[in-house]
Design an enzyme around this catalytic site. Sequence first.
Site, PDB file in Angstrom:
ATOM      1  N   ASP A  16      -2.139  10.035  -7.143  1.00 34.92           N
ATOM      2  CA  ASP A  16      -1.119  10.263  -8.329  1.00 34.92           C
ATOM      3  C   ASP A  16      -2.203   9.678  -9.358  1.00 34.92           C
ATOM      4  OD1 ASP A  16      -0.042   9.595  -6.588  1.00 34.92           O
ATOM      5  OD2 ASP A  16       1.412   9.143  -8.851  1.00 34.92           O
ATOM      6  N   GLY A  39       2.025  11.246  -4.768  1.00 35.04           N
ATOM      7  CA  GLY A  39       3.290  10.607  -5.704  1.00 35.04           C
ATOM      8  C   GLY A  39       4.713   9.676  -4.725  1.00 35.04           C
ATOM      9  N   THR A  75       9.479 -10.421  -5.243  1.00 34.40           N
ATOM     10  CA  THR A  75       9.636 -11.076  -6.664  1.00 34.40           C
ATOM     11  C   THR A  75       9.822 -11.065  -8.269  1.00 34.40           C
ATOM     12  OG1 THR A  75       7.434 -11.317  -6.640  1.00 34.40           O
ATOM     13  CG2 THR A  75       8.120 -12.863  -5.226  1.00 34.40           C
ATOM     14  N   GLY A  85       8.221  -6.403   0.877  1.00 34.59           N
ATOM     15  CA  GLY A  85       9.281  -5.480  -0.376  1.00 34.59           C
ATOM     16  C   GLY A  85       8.947  -3.919   0.083  1.00 34.59           C
ATOM     17  N   HIS A  86       9.721  -2.616   0.911  1.00 32.57           N
ATOM     18  CA  HIS A  86       9.037  -1.504   0.960  1.00 32.57           C
ATOM     19  C   HIS A  86       9.758  -0.749   0.705  1.00 32.57           C
ATOM     20  CE1 HIS A  86       7.056  -2.928   5.232  1.00 32.57           C
ATOM     21  NE2 HIS A  86       6.392  -4.076   4.010  1.00 32.57           N
ATOM     22  N   GLU A 133       1.118  -1.324   0.331  1.00 34.64           N
ATOM     23  CA  GLU A 133       0.260  -0.339   0.216  1.00 34.64           C
ATOM     24  C   GLU A 133       0.684   1.165  -0.234  1.00 34.64           C
ATOM     25  OE1 GLU A 133      -0.303  -2.266   2.094  1.00 34.64           O
ATOM     26  OE2 GLU A 133      -2.196  -3.724   2.688  1.00 34.64           O
ATOM     27  N   GLY A 134       1.877   0.976  -0.011  1.00 35.44           N
ATOM     28  CA  GLY A 134       2.850   2.413   0.966  1.00 35.44           C
ATOM     29  C   GLY A 134       3.518   2.326   1.713  1.00 35.44           C
ATOM     30  N   LYS A 135       3.361   1.311   2.558  1.00 34.57           N
ATOM     31  CA  LYS A 135       4.006   1.687   3.807  1.00 34.57           C
ATOM     32  C   LYS A 135       5.206   2.394   4.373  1.00 34.57           C
ATOM     33  CE  LYS A 135       3.326  -2.798   4.138  1.00 34.57           C
ATOM     34  NZ  LYS A 135       2.422  -2.851   3.320  1.00 34.57           N
ATOM     35  N   GLY A 136       6.400   1.500   3.272  1.00 32.69           N
ATOM     36  CA  GLY A 136       7.564   2.085   3.737  1.00 32.69           C
ATOM     37  C   GLY A 136       7.808   3.223   3.239  1.00 32.69           C
ATOM     38  N   GLN A 162       2.850  -6.764   5.317  1.00 35.25           N
ATOM     39  CA  GLN A 162       1.657  -7.550   4.115  1.00 35.25           C
ATOM     40  C   GLN A 162       0.679  -7.199   5.013  1.00 35.25           C
ATOM     41  OE1 GLN A 162       3.850  -9.783   6.444  1.00 35.25           O
ATOM     42  NE2 GLN A 162       4.696 -10.139   4.929  1.00 35.25           N
TER      43      GLN A 162
HETATM   44  P1  GDP Z   1       4.877  -1.258   0.544  1.00 40.73           P
HETATM   45  O1  GDP Z   1       5.497  -2.893   0.663  1.00 40.73           O
HETATM   46  O2  GDP Z   1       3.585  -1.297   1.220  1.00 40.73           O
HETATM   47  O3  GDP Z   1       5.974  -0.607   1.516  1.00 40.73           O
HETATM   48  O4  GDP Z   1       4.854  -0.787  -0.182  1.00 40.73           O
HETATM   49  P2  GDP Z   1       5.367  -1.478  -1.920  1.00 40.73           P
HETATM   50  O5  GDP Z   1       7.374  -0.717  -1.771  1.00 40.73           O
HETATM   51  O6  GDP Z   1       5.843  -2.955  -2.011  1.00 40.73           O
HETATM   52  O7  GDP Z   1       5.050  -0.611  -3.241  1.00 40.73           O
HETATM   53  C1  GDP Z   1       4.281   0.788  -3.211  1.00 40.73           C
HETATM   54  C2  GDP Z   1       5.071   1.259  -4.721  1.00 40.73           C
HETATM   55  O8  GDP Z   1       4.072   2.433  -4.514  1.00 40.73           O
HETATM   56  C3  GDP Z   1       6.418   1.800  -4.111  1.00 40.73           C
HETATM   57  O9  GDP Z   1       7.233   1.363  -5.510  1.00 40.73           O
HETATM   58  C4  GDP Z   1       6.565   3.275  -4.299  1.00 40.73           C
HETATM   59  O10 GDP Z   1       7.594   3.418  -4.280  1.00 40.73           O
HETATM   60  C5  GDP Z   1       5.186   3.369  -4.851  1.00 40.73           C
HETATM   61  N1  GDP Z   1       4.040   4.767  -4.092  1.00 40.73           N
HETATM   62  C6  GDP Z   1       4.614   4.400  -2.520  1.00 40.73           C
HETATM   63  N2  GDP Z   1       3.460   5.663  -2.260  1.00 40.73           N
HETATM   64  C7  GDP Z   1       2.519   5.985  -3.836  1.00 40.73           C
HETATM   65  C8  GDP Z   1       1.952   7.538  -4.198  1.00 40.73           C
HETATM   66  O11 GDP Z   1       1.068   7.806  -3.560  1.00 40.73           O
HETATM   67  N3  GDP Z   1       2.017   7.455  -5.853  1.00 40.73           N
HETATM   68  C9  GDP Z   1       2.881   7.207  -6.519  1.00 40.73           C
HETATM   69  N4  GDP Z   1       2.607   6.875  -8.045  1.00 40.73           N
HETATM   70  N5  GDP Z   1       3.951   5.701  -6.322  1.00 40.73           N
HETATM   71  C10 GDP Z   1       3.466   5.319  -4.752  1.00 40.73           C
HETATM   72  P1  IMO Z   2       3.975  -5.968   1.416  1.00 37.73           P
HETATM   73  O1  IMO Z   2       5.025  -5.649   3.312  1.00 37.73           O
HETATM   74  C1  IMO Z   2       2.338  -8.516  -0.953  1.00 37.73           C
HETATM   75  C2  IMO Z   2       1.562 -12.245  -0.173  1.00 37.73           C
HETATM   76  C3  IMO Z   2       2.158 -13.375  -1.159  1.00 37.73           C
HETATM   77  C4  IMO Z   2       1.517 -14.707  -1.050  1.00 37.73           C
HETATM   78  C5  IMO Z   2       0.784 -14.749   0.334  1.00 37.73           C
HETATM   79  C6  IMO Z   2       1.551 -15.339   1.095  1.00 37.73           C
HETATM   80  O2  IMO Z   2       5.441  -5.895   1.276  1.00 37.73           O
HETATM   81  O3  IMO Z   2       3.500  -5.459   1.520  1.00 37.73           O
HETATM   82  P2  IMO Z   2       4.174 -15.493   1.923  1.00 37.73           P
HETATM   83  O4  IMO Z   2       5.548 -16.042   1.261  1.00 37.73           O
HETATM   84  O5  IMO Z   2       4.096 -14.412   3.133  1.00 37.73           O
HETATM   85  O6  IMO Z   2       3.496 -17.175   2.794  1.00 37.73           O
HETATM   86  O7  IMO Z   2       3.019 -15.885   1.098  1.00 37.73           O
HETATM   87  O8  IMO Z   2       0.690 -13.662   1.035  1.00 37.73           O
HETATM   88  N1  IMO Z   2       2.641 -11.134   0.635  1.00 37.73           N
HETATM   89  C7  IMO Z   2       2.633 -10.025   0.321  1.00 37.73           C
HETATM   90  N2  IMO Z   2       2.040  -9.565  -1.080  1.00 37.73           N
HETATM   91  N3  IMO Z   2       3.041  -7.657  -0.295  1.00 37.73           N
HETATM   92  C8  IMO Z   2       3.669  -8.200   1.102  1.00 37.73           C
HETATM   93  O9  IMO Z   2       4.278  -7.743   1.666  1.00 37.73           O
HETATM   94  C9  IMO Z   2       2.937  -9.735   0.904  1.00 37.73           C
HETATM   95  N4  IMO Z   2       4.706 -10.634   1.635  1.00 37.73           N
HETATM   96  C10 IMO Z   2       3.543 -11.946   1.483  1.00 37.73           C
HETATM   97  O10 IMO Z   2       2.007 -13.185  -2.709  1.00 37.73           O
HETATM   98  O11 IMO Z   2       0.417 -14.297  -2.305  1.00 37.73           O
HETATM   99 MG    MG Z   3       5.458  -3.781  -0.416  1.00 38.99          MG
END
Ligand code: GDP
Ligand code: IMO
Ligand code: MG
Length: 409
Positions: A311, A393, A279, A39-40, A13-16, A198
């Site tokens: 955005d 963004g 992945t 992956g954050h 969701e954009g936690k990182g 997650q």
């Molecule tokens: P997390 O696992 O919740 O930390 O999120 P991820 O990093 O896996 O995926 C979020 C993606 O969206 C990353 O590529 C971020 O750089 C990007 N991102 C986060 N917030 C925003 C936003 O408000 N707008 C856009 N366009 N990208 C964003």
């Molecule tokens: P972040 O922190 C999105 C999903 C996997 C799979 C299920 C189980 O970046 O938001 P696992 O390897 O944990 O046993 O897989 O959970 N999954 C995620 N999907 N963001 C993640 O983490 C995830 N961590 C696990 O794709 O469907």
């Molecule tokens: Mg992620």
Amino acid sequence: MNVAVIGAQWGDEGKGKIVDYLATDAQIIVRFSGGANAGHTIVRGDEQFALHLVPSGVLYPDKRVILGTGMVIDPEALFAELGMLAERGIDWEGRVFISDRAHIVLPRYRELDKSMEAGRRRPIGTTGRGIGVAYAMKSSRDGMRLADLYDDERMENLEPGDVEFIKAWRDRLSPLSVDLTSFLAAHRNTYSLFEGAQGALLDLDSGTYPFVSSGMSGAGGAASQGGIGPRRLDKVLGVFKAYSTRVGNGPFPTEFDPDSQSGLCQFIRDTGREYGVTTGRPRRCGYLDLVALRYACLANSIDSLVLTHLDVYDTLETFEACVAYKIRGKLVEHFPASVRDLSDAEPVLRTFRGWKRSLKEVREYDELPREARDYVNFIEEYTETAIDIVSVGYDRRDTIVRKSPWTRY
Ligand code: GDP
Ligand code: IMO
Ligand code: MG
């Protein structure tokens, strides 16, 4: 003050980004769940960091970050990540710690994870990082924690390869070990962030079981697995996107139809860079599911929401969001537990008007176009939860704060 930041959908969701942003005002950042499945992403100007195990506050030189009790830690992945940080000029020594109650992911767990997936008629689509096996071993009381690394009696339960592995890593792991509860009690008067991995719908108990991860990714995990009790959690923030994504298998009521909506799906995927950080898998995409979001708010006592990726809708004439389901002809307004019901759920969609201009430079809430504010207002009313932060963004600067989470109510 203790603030938890959790995902309110299916992860990514954009936690990182949000934890990195809020960490400016925090002294301690504890990641409380998951492992190298997460992956954050953090973007600061030209620099981009992908973190899997290390909490998202680590980029600030003065913050202490802790891998919490609820985490399952693969030492190889951890030291590869710390090595990457050091190479990129992030001096982590002396400020990265691991709860001594956190569990270790052994190499054979990864293999077992993959072979269990191969044997499933309906695979979960795991990340193959051994996460489910590590949590299963923990629940069956056969896991190894940081605190057990020099305990010969515990080692007797292990296979010879496991012992070798532990002996190879323990002298590097143990200097990072802390008693998390004592550590946090000693720093009671600081601002601490509890970073989830997650999301609410991937939580072992509240998520779309069995298509979930195996940790406690909801707010309950922040308290028990973050080393503090539930009453010490001052606020819970739920991060969600303007739309929905999911990686791996499992029900997804608002998922775009591969025939009629493939163009829209690809547009969202490309604009929002919706490819897995861990992945590289393309993420499944769909409209926002408000039924699921309201459930996530209730199940996690979310005090306020953080809306990200607004955005991504900048160029759309109109877009939709799901306000109820039709399940085998019946109107349903709650989020069902049954995967069968969720798979049969057809979304009842409400249409919203787009704003047709770039939001990237907007920094004040009142400067958002009316159509964007209408969307925000509708979500707030539907979920009965305030949206206090809006992200427009991926860069940390692209953030609108209506109300800081560090202010007490
Ligand atoms: P997390 O696992 O919740 O930390 O999120 P991820 O990093 O896996 O995926 C979020 C993606 O969206 C990353 O590529 C971020 O750089 C990007 N991102 C986060 N917030 C925003 C936003 O408000 N707008 C856009 N366009 N990208 C964003
Ligand atoms: P972040 O922190 C999105 C999903 C996997 C799979 C299920 C189980 O970046 O938001 P696992 O390897 O944990 O046993 O897989 O959970 N999954 C995620 N999907 N963001 C993640 O983490 C995830 N961590 C696990 O794709 O469907
Ligand atoms: Mg992620």
